[in-house]
Design a protein around this motif. Structure first.
Motif, PDB file in Angstrom:
ATOM      1  N   TYR A 292      12.558 -23.842  13.955  1.00 42.22           N
ATOM      2  CA  TYR A 292      12.934 -25.256  13.927  1.00 42.22           C
ATOM      3  C   TYR A 292      14.148 -25.524  13.036  1.00 42.22           C
ATOM      4  O   TYR A 292      14.973 -26.382  13.329  1.00 42.22           O
ATOM      5  CB  TYR A 292      11.720 -26.040  13.434  1.00 42.22           C
ATOM      6  N   VAL A 357       7.414 -31.311  21.267  1.00 43.47           N
ATOM      7  CA  VAL A 357       6.394 -32.144  20.613  1.00 43.47           C
ATOM      8  C   VAL A 357       6.223 -33.453  21.382  1.00 43.47           C
ATOM      9  O   VAL A 357       5.092 -33.922  21.587  1.00 43.47           O
ATOM     10  CB  VAL A 357       6.771 -32.414  19.146  1.00 43.47           C
ATOM     11  N   TYR A 445       5.363 -41.013  17.206  1.00 43.12           N
ATOM     12  CA  TYR A 445       4.618 -39.893  16.620  1.00 43.12           C
ATOM     13  C   TYR A 445       5.493 -38.635  16.526  1.00 43.12           C
ATOM     14  O   TYR A 445       5.444 -37.900  15.531  1.00 43.12           O
ATOM     15  CB  TYR A 445       3.369 -39.595  17.442  1.00 43.12           C
ATOM     16  N   THR A 446       6.285 -38.410  17.564  1.00 33.94           N
ATOM     17  CA  THR A 446       7.158 -37.222  17.572  1.00 33.94           C
ATOM     18  C   THR A 446       8.187 -37.299  16.450  1.00 33.94           C
ATOM     19  O   THR A 446       8.427 -36.313  15.739  1.00 33.94           O
ATOM     20  CB  THR A 446       7.873 -37.093  18.929  1.00 33.94           C
ATOM     21  N   ILE A 448       7.980 -39.015  13.687  1.00 30.53           N
ATOM     22  CA  ILE A 448       7.306 -38.906  12.386  1.00 30.53           C
ATOM     23  C   ILE A 448       7.000 -37.447  12.069  1.00 30.53           C
ATOM     24  O   ILE A 448       7.225 -36.976  10.950  1.00 30.53           O
ATOM     25  CB  ILE A 448       6.018 -39.752  12.380  1.00 30.53           C
ATOM     26  N   ILE A 449       6.494 -36.719  13.076  1.00 29.90           N
ATOM     27  CA  ILE A 449       6.103 -35.320  12.845  1.00 29.90           C
ATOM     28  C   ILE A 449       7.328 -34.452  12.588  1.00 29.90           C
ATOM     29  O   ILE A 449       7.399 -33.718  11.580  1.00 29.90           O
ATOM     30  CB  ILE A 449       5.311 -34.777  14.056  1.00 29.90           C
ATOM     31  N   THR A 450       8.296 -34.495  13.501  1.00 29.79           N
ATOM     32  CA  THR A 450       9.452 -33.592  13.383  1.00 29.79           C
ATOM     33  C   THR A 450      10.406 -34.029  12.268  1.00 29.79           C
ATOM     34  O   THR A 450      10.835 -33.207  11.448  1.00 29.79           O
ATOM     35  CB  THR A 450      10.206 -33.522  14.721  1.00 29.79           C
ATOM     36  N   GLY A 452       9.666 -36.127   9.793  1.00 26.67           N
ATOM     37  CA  GLY A 452       8.939 -36.120   8.526  1.00 26.67           C
ATOM     38  C   GLY A 452       8.852 -34.736   7.928  1.00 26.67           C
ATOM     39  O   GLY A 452       8.942 -34.561   6.703  1.00 26.67           O
ATOM     40  N   LEU A 453       8.702 -33.731   8.792  1.00 24.71           N
ATOM     41  CA  LEU A 453       8.637 -32.350   8.322  1.00 24.71           C
ATOM     42  C   LEU A 453       9.948 -31.963   7.632  1.00 24.71           C
ATOM     43  O   LEU A 453       9.952 -31.356   6.552  1.00 24.71           O
ATOM     44  CB  LEU A 453       8.366 -31.420   9.502  1.00 24.71           C
TER      45      LEU A 453
END
Length: 807
Positions: A292, A357, A445-446, A448-450, A452-453
């Motif tokens: 990633y 994602v 959601y995508t 936030i996840i990607t 946010g990581l």
């Protein structure tokens, strides 16, 4: 007719586009240059003798004496009769290398997505995402051509399988047979094995789906057809498969009889490779984020950090000139994971993973589950020794898994699965199966996840050590400057981490913004496709070119003739007798290019020879070097001058012994060579009727004709004798003849051939005529004829069926 052409036109244009892109990326091929690949350089060294033999004799030799004392050429580019699938493969790879492999990546994946009923524009986008995946480009840079070759045909195999399950039985069957034959013909069985694991996952998911939908008869009909297609594909490659299977048993991939290590400690007995060897290249769990964020763990073992780096400043501070500092900075060991060597990160792409994602929230059904299942299985198995319980289970219980090393390379499966699902994220975005509200929720959601990581990594980067496994070594190498070097190295690793994490965050925000604008009706579907094409190509190609670019290309002569003879080589080549050379200055295939060498470069050497090497040759046991007829040893002095040392005590090409000593185990035979008087005594575990022989001063045996696959000797002895030959024993193909009559021969001294010779004058011949080639070629011919008839029948059926439909 015009309608058919109009229907095909987009695909023709896309194919032309793939050709252009492939040539543009590897543009030096247009000026006649070739990519310099280290593994191919070794391959050229290993295969020169057989290639010269083929050119000079217009026939194939399936044995070479140029490496590891002698070995079959089955895995060194041997050409087999009636291997027509190889001709088809050559036709498909019409572009200059390595542009041909990049084109195969693109076109195979494009066909796979079309099979899954994806619009041609998105299919082309997916092909670019797959083809430019960093790992797939890197393996072309280092010369893992057969691996790239096998990966390129994976999508075509899946296309055939999916068409069959879609009840397009004739087309699916034929495509599976041809694609699987091409896949097997690529000759990288490890990649084909990993594809099989993915197909098993796919099959399980489709079986569950068929059970739920109550269509099990269709499922088993499809499976039956696919099994027949695979059998035909195996038949088309019968010679290579059968020869390889025969060789594997005798190679380092087979079972060893030795139960001790060279240091005398107990050795773990396995039917495949050693576990430590299998898992040497285990992907670190934390390294997962390299997929990633490209340089999450520093990139490669030899990264170009440039003049703005701390390493550059370090070199200038210790007195290096700007030019020297810049040159040193080009190979900075920035990788700080635990694998021994990493050329580059296995980067799939921030944009592709963002879409993957996104797809997880929108895509449903069996497609999602076999792709997710393949991704998870691939990732978990790539961890190797870092996930011991799963890896040990597969090594111990899953058939053939212990035949392959470098477990991290199984990530080719997730590199195939992730782009497919990513493209289906866009498919779901553009269709009406889900409402905009649900799509917006998935987008939120995508993001936030990607995103946010990436933010978390930036905020908490100080929690990472940035310490590499070899940093202690660098401290020693740089002496008083060691600590400063490592400190600069860690600073550069940290800077790379920060830069690439921010880069990923920006790409995620751009991707999220593009989808958001589309959902708010601010962008059209076509424009979204264009934007993502730009983002994906920029994302992947900019990383790819850090590692594979114009600098990797050299003049064609440097590739075709990668080695130049040194003073030692030139001196040795004046000797026209037949002997072996031990080059202690180079452990690779350089010596094999010029001489019959004791060393070489190959992933599957003969097992017994490899053990002999570890126990004796690597320790310079002169007795063993003598029995292998090692007339010259290439060495260097304290000043680095290379010279040939002539060994005058060799046993020669063949000699008579007075005694054959039988021992009870392979351990005894191998260790017994340590002090064996092998000029007079032979040692073996085989049962030989007569043990003692009379050897007088008049007895002689000499070589009169020498070819890799044919050896001829003249013997003279007043008594019945037992001759040992300084040639590697390999039962499956070598046959012995005395005065034209076939006779049995034996294995002695762990690796050598021996023969009982009656008194008098005789002609002795050894011929390498492996029956497996004849049998395999007959099967390949029959399979080719069968497939040809099936293709004709299939075409007739399809045209007839369509004619009935149109009527």
């Amino acid at each position: 007719m015009q309608a058919s052409i109009k229907k095909l036109l987009p695909h023709i244009l896309v194919s032309i586009g793939f050709i252009v892109i492939s040539l543009l990326y590897f543009n030096p091929v247009l000026s006649g240059k070739q990519i310099f690949q280290s593994d191919i350089m070794h391959y050229i060294g290993m295969s020169k003798q057989q290639n010269d033999f083929r050119a000079n004799n217009q026939e194939e030799t399936y044995w070479t004496n140029s490496a590891f004392g002698g070995m079959p050429t089955y895995q060194l580019g041997a050409k087999y009769p009636h291997n027509y699938i190889k001709s088809l493969d050559s036709a498909l790879r019409f572009l200059p290398r390595p542009a041909d492999y990049l084109f195969l990546y693109f076109i195979g994946f494009y066909i796979l997505l079309l099979t899954l009923k994806v619009d041609f524009k998105l299919a082309a986008l997916g092909a670019l995402a797959f083809g430019f995946s960093t790992y797939l480009i890197i393996i072309l840079g280092v010369g893992h051509n057969s691996k790239a070759h096998a990966i390129a045909y994976m999508p075509l195999v899946l296309s055939g399988i999916l068409l069959t399950f879609q009840q397009k039985y004739v087309l699916g069957f034929l495509l599976t047979a041809v694609a699987m034959a091409l896949e097997i013909g690529a000759n990288h069985f490890q990649m084909t094995y990993y594809l099989m694991l993915l197909v098993i996952v796919l099959g399980i998911v489709y079986l569950i789906d068929a059970y739920k939908k109550k269509v099990l008869p269709h499922f088993f009909k499809a499976v039956g057809l696919l099994v027949v297609a695979v059998i035909i594909s195996v038949g088309l490659n019968a010679t290579n498969i059968m020869a390889t299977q025969e060789y594997v048993k005798e190679s380092t991939r087979g079972k060893s009889e030795i139960t001790i290590n060279p240091d005398g400690t107990a050795k773990e007995v396995t039917t495949g490779l050693d576990k430590d060897y299998i898992t040497e290249y285990s992907y670190g769990i934390l390294e997962t984020f390299n997929l990633y964020i490209p340089r999450f763990m520093g990139g490669g073992n030899g990264e170009d950090v440039g003049k703005d780096s701390e390493i550059y400043k370090f070199y200038t501070n210790i007195g290096a000139s700007p030019v020297e500092a810049l040159n040193e900075s080009k190979s900075t060991p920035t990788y700080w994971g635990k694998q021994p060597i990493v050329e580059a990160p296995a980067y799939i792409g921030a944009v592709v993973l963002f879409l993957f994602v996104f797809a997880l929230f929108l895509v449903k059904g069996r497609l999602k589950w076999w792709l997710v299942g393949g991704t998870i299985l691939s990732l978990l198995l790539s961890y190797g020794k870092n996930l011991d319980f799963l890896t040990n289970f597969f090594i111990d219980y899953v058939p053939l898994y212990n035949k392959f090393r470098a477990v991290s390379s199984i990530q080719v499966i997730l590199e195939l699965c992730i782009p497919i699902l990513a493209i289906f994220g866009l498919v779901r975005l553009f269709n009406d199966f889900e409402g905009d509200d649900k799509k917006l929720k998935a987008l939120k959601y995508t993001a936030i996840i990607t995103g946010g990581l990436a933010v978390l990594f930036i905020l908490f980067k100080s929690s990472f050590s940035f310490v590499g496994a070899n940093d202690g070594y660098y401290r020693q190498v740089y002496g008083e400057y060691g600590e400063s070097f490592v400190r600069a190295l860690k600073d550069d690793r940290k800077a790379m981490f920060t830069t690439d994490t921010l880069r990923t965050l920006v790409l995620v925000l751009l991707s999220a913004g593009t989808i958001f604008m589309f959902l708010k009706k601010k962008l059209s579907e076509k424009l979204v496709v264009v934007v993502f094409a730009v983002l994906i190509v920029f994302d992947l190609v900019s990383v790819d070119r850090r590692y594979v670019n114009e600098d990797n290309f050299v003049s064609s002569i440097q590739v075709s003739k990668p080695y130049s003879a040194n003073a030692a080589d030139l001196e040795i080549m004046k000797d026209t007798t037949h002997f072996r050379v031990f080059d202690v200055t180079s452990g690779a295939a350089r010596a094999s290019y010029f001489h019959n060498s004791l060393t070489g470069y190959h992933a599957a050497k003969l097992g017994r020879y490899n053990e002999l090497f570890d126990f004796h040759i690597a320790r310079n046991n002169i007795n063993v070097l003598n029995m292998l007829n090692t007339k010259y040893i290439i060495a260097d002095d304290d000043k680095g001058n290379i010279f040939p040392y002539e060994n005058e005590d060799t046993n020669g090409n063949a000699w008579f012994v007075s005694e054959v000593k039988q021992v009870n185990s392979a351990n005894e035979e191998l260790t017994g060579l340590e002090s064996l008087d092998n000029k007079n005594i032979a040692i073996t575990t085989q049962s030989i009727p007569k043990r003692n022989f009379t050897v007088d001063s008049t007895a002689s045996i000499s070589i009169t004709e020498y070819k890799p696959n044919y050896l001829k000797y003249k013997s003279n002895n007043n008594d019945d004798g037992f001759a040992v030959f300084s040639e590697i024993y390999y039962a499956d193909g070598w046959q012995a003849f005395i005065d034209g009559k076939a006779v049995p021969h034996y294995r002695v001294n762990y690796v050598l051939r021996a023969l009982e010779i009656p008194k008098g004058n005789h002609t002795i011949e050894f011929k390498f005529e492996p029956k497996v080639i004849q049998t395999g070629s007959s099967i390949a011919l029959a399979s080719s004829i069968l497939l040809g008839l099936l293709i004709l029948g299939g075409l007739f059926y399809e045209f007839k069926y369509k004619a009935k439909e149109s009527a």
